[in-house]
Structure formats: structure tokens, C-alpha cells
Design an enzyme around this catalytic site. Structure first.
Site, short mmCIF file in Angstrom:
data_model
loop_
_atom_site.label_atom_id
_atom_site.label_comp_id
_atom_site.label_asym_id
_atom_site.label_seq_id
_atom_site.Cartn_x
_atom_site.Cartn_y
_atom_site.Cartn_z
N SER A 61 2.80 1.80 -1.11
CA SER A 61 1.74 2.79 -1.35
C SER A 61 1.40 3.67 -0.14
CB SER A 61 0.46 2.10 -1.81
OG SER A 61 0.56 1.81 -3.17
N LYS A 64 1.80 7.31 -0.43
CA LYS A 64 0.92 8.14 -1.27
C LYS A 64 0.24 9.28 -0.49
CE LYS A 64 0.42 4.82 -4.99
NZ LYS A 64 0.24 3.41 -5.17
N TYR A 189 9.38 8.28 -7.67
CA TYR A 189 8.28 7.42 -7.21
C TYR A 189 8.80 6.10 -6.62
CZ TYR A 189 4.21 4.36 -7.34
OH TYR A 189 3.23 3.46 -7.00
N TYR A 241 -7.81 0.77 -2.14
CA TYR A 241 -8.11 0.50 -3.56
C TYR A 241 -9.54 -0.02 -3.75
CZ TYR A 241 -3.10 0.03 -2.79
OH TYR A 241 -1.84 0.21 -2.35
N VAL A 259 1.91 -2.75 -0.60
CA VAL A 259 2.20 -4.16 -0.90
C VAL A 259 3.37 -4.71 -0.10
CG1 VAL A 259 1.16 -4.32 -3.20
CG2 VAL A 259 3.51 -3.51 -2.98
N1 GLN Z 1 5.68 -0.01 -5.52
C1 GLN Z 1 4.36 -0.47 -5.74
C2 GLN Z 1 3.97 -0.20 -7.18
O1 GLN Z 1 4.14 0.90 -7.60
C3 GLN Z 1 3.40 0.19 -4.80
C4 GLN Z 1 2.00 -0.32 -4.96
C5 GLN Z 1 1.33 -0.71 -3.67
O2 GLN Z 1 1.87 -0.68 -2.59
N2 GLN Z 1 0.10 -1.14 -3.81
O3 GLN Z 1 3.51 -1.05 -7.88
#
Ligand code: GLN
Length: 305
Positions: A61, A64, A189, A241, A259
């Protein structure tokens, strides 16, 4: 400073045991949960690092804010704002908005999956492959690292196990917010999430946001100040988040987690910080990484509040 970073890394490493490495895709579960690394890059170009700061891991993420920045540069603030809102969702990164309720662009946030999936179609390019190429080139430019590349095994694993992201993309499509083919959109993505970086790369990108778009050391403008402020504001309110409020109280900095275990923190007017520790808390944020940042913020007085 180096001694302080080394001390904080060793003090916080044991706490990683309380977290869990992401296992929604098999590739990520292979990470070593004991690792913890940090790199700081100050606005005048000075770098300090400690622990496992050289480990390469996937951005997830953390890409993003880069997607958002490139979409802003390609389309301008008004056009982006009209399609993807800025209000914090207060929900997990992969929350699926209630299908009963009308889904509007203002319900989306660029720092959670649904908003980011839509955002990846707002990058200029003939097709998904070209959009991703531009995003990768831009990320390399921001990190000042031409070697950044997709970690293929993670990308393939994301693609194979991406049912929840597919559900979100189809929901966007069913509400008329997404026009492109779902698989093409997700291909961009998933690749974006799978770009490999180190703490040093994150510190450098964070430093650009901290210096409002100017390169560390030289002060050369890389992107407009107003876009740095736009991204930083959203990082502060939704970058972690549904843990963003807690993080703002504890650390007090705009930041983005992934993550993969990375955190990019922005200390406006001072420095960028890159962290890696793959054991996550229940919200999907690096557990030891947040602890380390909290202590560093207290020791150096980094909170913006
Ligand atoms: N690749 C992960 C997903 O799309 C990214 C989410 C994250 O890092 N929180 O679920």
C-alpha cells in the site's frame, strides 16, 4: 543519531513477536518476522540507518501515495478530487462498502484499496501496461533508484489470490465508477503493490513529501508543493487505515504503511523515514515499526501537533 537508531531497533525488535507476518498470499508469509530496519533522510541530504535497512520488500500500500501524486500531476487536483474523495474511511484497507448503499466517488479514499484501484486507471497511458510503466518510472525517479523493479513472485501470488480486490473492482464497475476491464486494471494495481524497495528508498520518497516536493540536498523541485500538501494531509488522516487516529496520537506524522511490513513516514520540513518490520498488528500495520516510530518521535520531538 546512529547510536540512538541502533538502540531503538534492538529495544523494539522483540515486540515483533506480538505481530503476524501477512499470509493472505503465500509469498509474503516467507518474510522473517524478527527483522526490523530504519533509515532517515534529512532535507539537507544526510542519511542515517540501522538494523535490517537494506532488506528489499514489496511496497504494497505504500505505492498508494505515489499513485495519487502521479494522478494529480497527470490530471490536476480538481479532476482527481471529482473521482476519488479525501475523507477518512475509518475502515480496514480492504473493506467492501455496503452494496446496498449507493457508492459515490466521495466515499472513496486513495489510501485504501477501492480508491487506489480506481486511481490506477487515472494514470495517463494507452493501456494498463503503459500506465504501470509510467508509475514504475516515476517511483524510480522519486526514490532516485533506477534499479527498482517488480518482485515477480509476489506479483504472481497477488494476481492468483486477488479475489477480494476483484470483488472491489467489480463493485466499482457495477456502480459505474470504473469503466475499464477489471483484469487489466488489477494487473496494474497488483504490479504496483509488488515493487521492491528498501528503507532507504522509502526514506528518500518520504523526504520529498517532507520538503514539499524538493529533492533532499539540492532542493531542486521535483513536484509542486500543493500536491505534497494534498498527499500529506490524506496520509495523516487515512495513511494507516483504521489505525490512523491512534497513529496520529502516538507518532503525530503523516505516514503510509503496507502489508509487506514497510512504513514511510513524513516529517514536514525535516526528514523522510523508511521502516521495515514484517510482523503486523491486527490492522495490517507493522507492529514493531509503529513502536519504533513512536519512541523516535518522542525522543526527537517529531510530532507535527
Ligand atoms: N496488495 C495488498 C492488497 O491489495 C495491499 C494492501 C496493503 O498493503 N494494506 O490487498
Amino acid at each position: 543519531m546512529k547510536a540512538l537508531l541502533e538502540q531503538l531497533v534492538e529495544e523494539n525488535r522483540p515486540f515483533a513477536r506480538q505481530g503476524r507476518v501477512a499470509d493472505y498470499i503465500p509469498e509474503l508469509s516467507k518474510a522473517d518476522p524478527r527483522e526490523l530496519g530504519i533509515c532517515l533522510l534529512s532535507q539537507d541530504g544526510e542519511e542515517q540507518a540501522a538494523g535490517d535497512f537494506q532488506r528489499v520488500f514489496t511496497m504494497q500500500s505504500i505505492v498508494k501515495p505515489i499513485l495519487l501524486l502521479l494522478a494529480l500531476l497527470d490530471n490536476g487536483e480538481e479532476a482527481v478530487r471529482a473521482q476519488i474523495g479525501v475523507e477518512a474511511t475509518g475502515k480496514p484497507f480492504d473493506a467492501i462498502n455496503d452494496a446496498e448503499q449507493e457508492l459515490l466517488s466521495e466515499h472513496l479514499n486513495p489510501m485504501v484499496n477501492m480508491g487506489a484501484i480506481l486511481l490506477s486507471t487515472r494514470i495517463r497511458g494507452e493501456n494498463s501496461a503503459e500506465r504501470f510503466r509510467r508509475l514504475l518510472d516515476f517511483t524510480r525517479q522519486l526514490a532516485d533508484n533506477p534499479d527498482l523493479a517488480v518482485i515477480q513472485a509476489v506479483y504472481e501470488s497477488e494476481k492468483k489470490n486477488g479475489s477480494r480486490n476483484r470483488a472491489m473492482a467489480y463493485l466499482l464497475k457495477s456502480h459505474g465508477l470504473l469503466c475499464e476491464e477489471v483484469e487489466d486494471v488489477l494487473d496494474c494495481y497488483f504490479q504496483a503493490c509488488s515493487i521492491g524497495v528498501s528503507c532507504r528508498d522509502l526514506a528518500r520518497i518520504g523526504c520529498l513529501f517532507a520538503s514539499h516536493g524538493r529533492a533532499p540536498g539540492s532542493g531542486k523541485p521535483v513536484f509542486p508543493e500543493r500536491y505534497a500538501r494534498y498527499v500529506n494531509a490524506i496520509l495523516m488522516t487515512c495513511g494507516m487505515y483504521d489505525g490512523s487516529g491512534d497513529f496520529a496520537v502516538k507518532v503525530g506524522l503523516p505516514a503510509k504503511s503496507g502489508v509487506g511490513g514497510g512504513i514511510m513516514a513524513v516529517c514536514p520540513g525535516r526528514m523522510g523515514i523508511g521502516i521495515y518490520s514484517p510482523a503486523l498488528d491486527v490492522k495490517g500495520n507493522s507492529l514493531a515499526g509503529i513502536r519504533l516510530l513512536e519512541q523516535l518521535s518522542h525522543r526527537l520531538g517529531l510530532s507535527v501537533f
